[in-house]
Design an enzyme around this catalytic site. Sequence first.
Site, PDB file in Angstrom:
ATOM      1  N   ASP A  46      -1.151  -6.142  -0.462  1.00 55.49           N
ATOM      2  CA  ASP A  46      -1.295  -5.489   0.847  1.00 55.49           C
ATOM      3  C   ASP A  46      -2.760  -5.131   1.069  1.00 55.49           C
ATOM      4  O   ASP A  46      -3.391  -4.524   0.198  1.00 55.49           O
ATOM      5  CB  ASP A  46      -0.477  -4.181   0.825  1.00 55.49           C
ATOM      6  CG  ASP A  46       0.342  -3.993   2.075  1.00 55.49           C
ATOM      7  OD1 ASP A  46       0.201  -4.804   3.009  1.00 55.49           O
ATOM      8  OD2 ASP A  46       1.143  -3.046   2.098  1.00 55.49           O
ATOM      9  N   GLU A  48       9.067  -4.227  10.617  1.00 52.09           N
ATOM     10  CA  GLU A  48       9.463  -2.926  10.066  1.00 52.09           C
ATOM     11  C   GLU A  48       9.868  -1.957  11.176  1.00 52.09           C
ATOM     12  O   GLU A  48       9.191  -1.824  12.204  1.00 52.09           O
ATOM     13  CB  GLU A  48       8.299  -2.311   9.253  1.00 52.09           C
ATOM     14  CG  GLU A  48       8.652  -0.914   8.726  1.00 52.09           C
ATOM     15  CD  GLU A  48       7.719  -0.382   7.655  1.00 52.09           C
ATOM     16  OE1 GLU A  48       6.764  -1.084   7.278  1.00 52.09           O
ATOM     17  OE2 GLU A  48       7.960   0.752   7.193  1.00 52.09           O
ATOM     18  N   ASP A  73       0.845  -1.197   0.000  1.00 47.93           N
ATOM     19  CA  ASP A  73       0.000   0.000   0.000  1.00 47.93           C
ATOM     20  C   ASP A  73       0.884   1.253   0.000  1.00 47.93           C
ATOM     21  O   ASP A  73       0.391   2.380  -0.058  1.00 47.93           O
ATOM     22  CB  ASP A  73      -1.017   0.002   1.145  1.00 47.93           C
ATOM     23  CG  ASP A  73      -0.391   0.001   2.519  1.00 47.93           C
ATOM     24  OD1 ASP A  73       0.843  -0.085   2.626  1.00 47.93           O
ATOM     25  OD2 ASP A  73      -1.161   0.094   3.519  1.00 47.93           O
ATOM     26  N   SER A  74       2.210   1.062   0.007  1.00 45.37           N
ATOM     27  CA  SER A  74       3.138   2.166  -0.257  1.00 45.37           C
ATOM     28  C   SER A  74       2.846   2.783  -1.624  1.00 45.37           C
ATOM     29  O   SER A  74       3.319   3.873  -1.936  1.00 45.37           O
ATOM     30  CB  SER A  74       4.592   1.675  -0.203  1.00 45.37           C
ATOM     31  OG  SER A  74       4.763   0.516  -0.990  1.00 45.37           O
TER      32      SER A  74
HETATM   33  O1  KIV Z   1       3.542  -1.077   1.652  1.00 41.82           O
HETATM   34  C1  KIV Z   1       4.694  -1.499   1.627  1.00 41.82           C
HETATM   35  O2  KIV Z   1       5.473  -1.265   0.681  1.00 41.82           O
HETATM   36  C2  KIV Z   1       5.150  -2.300   2.759  1.00 41.82           C
HETATM   37  C3  KIV Z   1       6.604  -2.628   2.846  1.00 41.82           C
HETATM   38  C4  KIV Z   1       7.399  -1.418   3.134  1.00 41.82           C
HETATM   39  C5  KIV Z   1       6.868  -3.727   3.800  1.00 41.82           C
HETATM   40  O3  KIV Z   1       4.373  -2.649   3.579  1.00 41.82           O
END
Ligand code: KIV
Length: 292
Positions: free
Chosen positions: A105, A204, A66-67
């Site tokens: 995610d 994290e 979700d980044s």
């Molecule tokens: O959303 C994302 O990219 C993540 C990673 C940083 C683990 O959760």
Amino acid sequence: MSGSNEVKYGQPTAPTSGATSTRKPVTVPEIRARKGGVPLTMITAYDATFARMLDEAGTDILLVGDSLGMVVQGNPDTLGVSVDDVVYHCRAVASGTRYAHVVGDMPFLSYQVTPEDALRNAGRVIAQGRAHAVKLEGGSAIADTIARVVAAGIPVMGHVGLTPQAVHAMGGFKVQGRDAEAAARIVDDARVVAEAGAYAVVLEGIPGELATRITAALDVPTIGIGAGVGCDGQVLVCYDLLGMTANLRPRFVKRYDEGFERVVAAARAFGADVRARVFPGDEHTFGAGKGG
Ligand code: KIV
């Protein structure tokens, strides 16, 4: 494209390295079996073209994080990402992937309200997004939800420590678990998430010693980001790894390229060529006759 009349834009290419021909798709049992073995590699991907390159490189797991709310949509956090967004990007990544395990995610509020919601939304990410598993942020508070999703046959990856969806509760993207009490809570969260059925857990933004301790305590692999070298694997956001973020240089990121400068330089070179009428050249220009 020379010698062909067909105009092709961004067509998928066959893998370029012979090494990939003996590869098999990475599965949940294989990921579990890598506990304590050769470290797992996970990189985020949001589209088919990047997925194809990262898959070609032998990456074990592609995370449709979700980044994407930050690096693709340009928001300051991940909170505005929807299930539709994740499904859309998962489908694109799945299209470009042959071997890597694809994880979608679960975005903010897609699993926190009720376990039924969680199951329905996780099902969409798997069925419509064609991901192989989902990732959920949180510890004890979501243990029942994880168990419910896992019971339906959907593999769940956990995520504890710095959980970006709780950015406001944490007062920013800050390292977690620095004092003994907070560290104990994270150890407990990781244990509960694994007991609820998670097949791997992302750690994290926690001190390296804490991540090493959690890794030793769990039967399933841990995958670290900003959590030191003692995890069973490592994950990075692909734009960070490629150095495509201009001003952001967090300590936990190793930049394997300077993508931002390289893209700017390429776009500048294109601009200069166009303005000088150097591009397109004869070799880029179709003739009138057949085969021209
Ligand atoms: O959303 C994302 O990219 C993540 C990673 C940083 C683990 O959760």
